[in-house]
Design a protein around this motif. Structure first.
Motif, PDB file in Angstrom:
ATOM      1  N   LYS A  42       0.887  -1.169   0.000  1.00 54.29           N
ATOM      2  CA  LYS A  42       0.000   0.000   0.000  1.00 54.29           C
ATOM      3  C   LYS A  42       0.918   1.209   0.000  1.00 54.29           C
ATOM      4  O   LYS A  42       1.995   1.192   0.604  1.00 54.29           O
ATOM      5  CB  LYS A  42      -0.955   0.015   1.188  1.00 54.29           C
ATOM      6  N   ALA A  43       0.499   2.261  -0.715  1.00 55.34           N
ATOM      7  CA  ALA A  43       1.402   3.403  -0.875  1.00 55.34           C
ATOM      8  C   ALA A  43       0.623   4.699  -0.984  1.00 55.34           C
ATOM      9  O   ALA A  43      -0.561   4.705  -1.316  1.00 55.34           O
ATOM     10  CB  ALA A  43       2.267   3.208  -2.116  1.00 55.34           C
ATOM     11  N   VAL A  44       1.330   5.794  -0.695  1.00 56.20           N
ATOM     12  CA  VAL A  44       0.790   7.135  -0.894  1.00 56.20           C
ATOM     13  C   VAL A  44       1.836   7.946  -1.658  1.00 56.20           C
ATOM     14  O   VAL A  44       3.016   7.953  -1.301  1.00 56.20           O
ATOM     15  CB  VAL A  44       0.393   7.821   0.438  1.00 56.20           C
ATOM     16  N   VAL A  45       1.404   8.569  -2.753  1.00 61.98           N
ATOM     17  CA  VAL A  45       2.301   9.386  -3.579  1.00 61.98           C
ATOM     18  C   VAL A  45       2.598  10.681  -2.819  1.00 61.98           C
ATOM     19  O   VAL A  45       1.690  11.335  -2.301  1.00 61.98           O
ATOM     20  CB  VAL A  45       1.657   9.684  -4.948  1.00 61.98           C
ATOM     21  N   MET A  50       2.456   9.647 -11.362  1.00 62.65           N
ATOM     22  CA  MET A  50       2.709   8.329 -11.930  1.00 62.65           C
ATOM     23  C   MET A  50       1.405   7.774 -12.473  1.00 62.65           C
ATOM     24  O   MET A  50       0.329   8.264 -12.141  1.00 62.65           O
ATOM     25  CB  MET A  50       3.296   7.381 -10.886  1.00 62.65           C
ATOM     26  N   TRP A  51       1.541   6.765 -13.320  1.00 61.30           N
ATOM     27  CA  TRP A  51       0.392   6.041 -13.836  1.00 61.30           C
ATOM     28  C   TRP A  51       0.600   4.581 -13.487  1.00 61.30           C
ATOM     29  O   TRP A  51       1.661   4.005 -13.741  1.00 61.30           O
ATOM     30  CB  TRP A  51       0.279   6.211 -15.345  1.00 61.30           C
ATOM     31  N   LEU A  52      -0.423   3.970 -12.887  1.00 63.99           N
ATOM     32  CA  LEU A  52      -0.386   2.571 -12.472  1.00 63.99           C
ATOM     33  C   LEU A  52      -1.435   1.825 -13.283  1.00 63.99           C
ATOM     34  O   LEU A  52      -2.613   2.197 -13.268  1.00 63.99           O
ATOM     35  CB  LEU A  52      -0.684   2.462 -10.975  1.00 63.99           C
ATOM     36  N   THR A  53      -0.992   0.786 -13.996  1.00 67.49           N
ATOM     37  CA  THR A  53      -1.898  -0.015 -14.810  1.00 67.49           C
ATOM     38  C   THR A  53      -2.040  -1.394 -14.195  1.00 67.49           C
ATOM     39  O   THR A  53      -1.043  -2.086 -13.968  1.00 67.49           O
ATOM     40  CB  THR A  53      -1.371  -0.141 -16.254  1.00 67.49           C
ATOM     41  N   VAL A  54      -3.281  -1.783 -13.911  1.00 61.04           N
ATOM     42  CA  VAL A  54      -3.620  -3.117 -13.419  1.00 61.04           C
ATOM     43  C   VAL A  54      -4.753  -3.615 -14.311  1.00 61.04           C
ATOM     44  O   VAL A  54      -5.813  -2.983 -14.368  1.00 61.04           O
ATOM     45  CB  VAL A  54      -4.063  -3.098 -11.946  1.00 61.04           C
ATOM     46  N   GLY A  55      -4.510  -4.710 -15.029  1.00 56.03           N
ATOM     47  CA  GLY A  55      -5.512  -5.189 -15.983  1.00 56.03           C
ATOM     48  C   GLY A  55      -5.737  -4.138 -17.056  1.00 56.03           C
ATOM     49  O   GLY A  55      -4.790  -3.599 -17.624  1.00 56.03           O
ATOM     50  N   ASP A  56      -7.006  -3.798 -17.308  1.00 58.20           N
ATOM     51  CA  ASP A  56      -7.345  -2.798 -18.327  1.00 58.20           C
ATOM     52  C   ASP A  56      -7.470  -1.396 -17.752  1.00 58.20           C
ATOM     53  O   ASP A  56      -7.824  -0.467 -18.471  1.00 58.20           O
ATOM     54  CB  ASP A  56      -8.675  -3.172 -19.001  1.00 58.20           C
ATOM     55  N   LEU A  57      -7.219  -1.235 -16.455  1.00 57.40           N
ATOM     56  CA  LEU A  57      -7.416   0.051 -15.790  1.00 57.40           C
ATOM     57  C   LEU A  57      -6.080   0.747 -15.527  1.00 57.40           C
ATOM     58  O   LEU A  57      -5.173   0.168 -14.924  1.00 57.40           O
ATOM     59  CB  LEU A  57      -8.150  -0.148 -14.458  1.00 57.40           C
ATOM     60  N   THR A  58      -5.964   1.994 -15.992  1.00 57.37           N
ATOM     61  CA  THR A  58      -4.788   2.823 -15.698  1.00 57.37           C
ATOM     62  C   THR A  58      -5.247   4.011 -14.869  1.00 57.37           C
ATOM     63  O   THR A  58      -6.189   4.704 -15.242  1.00 57.37           O
ATOM     64  CB  THR A  58      -4.115   3.317 -16.994  1.00 57.37           C
ATOM     65  N   GLN A  60      -4.055   7.610 -12.968  1.00 57.38           N
ATOM     66  CA  GLN A  60      -3.046   8.647 -12.783  1.00 57.38           C
ATOM     67  C   GLN A  60      -3.045   8.996 -11.303  1.00 57.38           C
ATOM     68  O   GLN A  60      -4.104   9.222 -10.706  1.00 57.38           O
ATOM     69  CB  GLN A  60      -3.375   9.884 -13.604  1.00 57.38           C
ATOM     70  N   LEU A  61      -1.867   9.032 -10.704  1.00 61.26           N
ATOM     71  CA  LEU A  61      -1.732   9.285  -9.271  1.00 61.26           C
ATOM     72  C   LEU A  61      -0.827  10.483  -9.049  1.00 61.26           C
ATOM     73  O   LEU A  61       0.250  10.583  -9.632  1.00 61.26           O
ATOM     74  CB  LEU A  61      -1.151   8.049  -8.580  1.00 61.26           C
ATOM     75  N   ARG A  62      -1.290  11.373  -8.154  1.00 57.49           N
ATOM     76  CA  ARG A  62      -0.551  12.591  -7.804  1.00 57.49           C
ATOM     77  C   ARG A  62      -0.400  12.646  -6.287  1.00 57.49           C
ATOM     78  O   ARG A  62      -0.998  11.864  -5.572  1.00 57.49           O
ATOM     79  CB  ARG A  62      -1.309  13.804  -8.327  1.00 57.49           C
ATOM     80  N   PRO A  63       0.369  13.614  -5.779  1.00 64.46           N
ATOM     81  CA  PRO A  63       0.572  13.690  -4.331  1.00 64.46           C
ATOM     82  C   PRO A  63      -0.737  13.631  -3.541  1.00 64.46           C
ATOM     83  O   PRO A  63      -1.707  14.315  -3.870  1.00 64.46           O
ATOM     84  CB  PRO A  63       1.295  15.025  -4.148  1.00 64.46           C
ATOM     85  N   GLY A  64      -0.746  12.743  -2.541  1.00 64.60           N
ATOM     86  CA  GLY A  64      -1.924  12.527  -1.712  1.00 64.60           C
ATOM     87  C   GLY A  64      -2.751  11.331  -2.152  1.00 64.60           C
ATOM     88  O   GLY A  64      -3.537  10.797  -1.376  1.00 64.60           O
ATOM     89  N   GLU A  82       8.679  14.826 -14.055  1.00 65.14           N
ATOM     90  CA  GLU A  82       9.482  15.229 -12.896  1.00 65.14           C
ATOM     91  C   GLU A  82       9.834  14.043 -12.008  1.00 65.14           C
ATOM     92  O   GLU A  82      10.341  14.216 -10.905  1.00 65.14           O
ATOM     93  CB  GLU A  82       8.719  16.269 -12.080  1.00 65.14           C
ATOM     94  N   GLY A  83       9.532  12.823 -12.464  1.00 63.11           N
ATOM     95  CA  GLY A  83       9.729  11.657 -11.619  1.00 63.11           C
ATOM     96  C   GLY A  83       8.646  11.615 -10.560  1.00 63.11           C
ATOM     97  O   GLY A  83       7.628  12.306 -10.673  1.00 63.11           O
ATOM     98  N   ALA A  84       8.847  10.818  -9.542  1.00 59.54           N
ATOM     99  CA  ALA A  84       7.856  10.702  -8.476  1.00 59.54           C
ATOM    100  C   ALA A  84       8.498  10.067  -7.257  1.00 59.54           C
ATOM    101  O   ALA A  84       9.567   9.469  -7.330  1.00 59.54           O
ATOM    102  CB  ALA A  84       6.658   9.864  -8.934  1.00 59.54           C
ATOM    103  N   ALA A  85       7.794  10.218  -6.136  1.00 61.42           N
ATOM    104  CA  ALA A  85       8.192   9.541  -4.900  1.00 61.42           C
ATOM    105  C   ALA A  85       6.922   9.097  -4.200  1.00 61.42           C
ATOM    106  O   ALA A  85       5.866   9.715  -4.343  1.00 61.42           O
ATOM    107  CB  ALA A  85       8.992  10.477  -4.000  1.00 61.42           C
ATOM    108  N   TYR A  86       7.032   7.988  -3.471  1.00 61.98           N
ATOM    109  CA  TYR A  86       5.910   7.550  -2.637  1.00 61.98           C
ATOM    110  C   TYR A  86       6.427   6.792  -1.435  1.00 61.98           C
ATOM    111  O   TYR A  86       7.537   6.269  -1.439  1.00 61.98           O
ATOM    112  CB  TYR A  86       4.882   6.723  -3.414  1.00 61.98           C
ATOM    113  N   TRP A  87       5.602   6.814  -0.387  1.00 61.73           N
ATOM    114  CA  TRP A  87       5.856   5.979   0.780  1.00 61.73           C
ATOM    115  C   TRP A  87       5.139   4.673   0.509  1.00 61.73           C
ATOM    116  O   TRP A  87       3.994   4.663   0.064  1.00 61.73           O
ATOM    117  CB  TRP A  87       5.284   6.610   2.044  1.00 61.73           C
TER     118      TRP A  87
END
Length: 93
Positions: A42-45, A50-58, A60-64, A82-87
């Motif tokens: 489990k993570a928080v940006v 970033m974009w996370l693709t699982v199956g047919d679903l993509t 877009q994830l931003r801070p928070g 700009e790259g990304a970071a997440y916990w």
């Protein structure tokens, strides 16, 4: 000051049974083709996008934004200009 910080994320995750908590940082425009992990996550940006693709679903994830993956779930990751970071908290076994 926000009550949500790495220490609180770490403690909450350990209480939920995750056994490893870290920050991951990704270089601009990194692309990881479909792959799996031998752990649940489990993570928080915290920075970038970033974009996370699982199956047919993509997504877009931003801070928070948050995401979760069960172990061995195929997924792909793409990181923004700009790259990304997440916990991230990981549960092995």
């Amino acid at each position: 000051m926000s009550a949500f910080n790495f220490d609180s994320f770490r403690l909450q995750s350990l209480m939920e049974g995750y056994d490893e908590v870290m920050e991951r940082q990704w270089a601009p425009r990194t692309l990881l083709d479909m792959h799996t992990h031998p752990f649940a996550a489990k993570a928080v940006v915290t920075r970038g996008e970033m974009w996370l693709t699982v199956g047919d679903l993509t997504r877009q994830l931003r801070p928070g934004d948050t995401f979760e993956l069960e172990r061995d779930v195929p997924h792909a990751e793409r990181y923004g200009a700009e790259g990304a970071a997440y916990w991230v908290a990981r549960r092995h076994g």
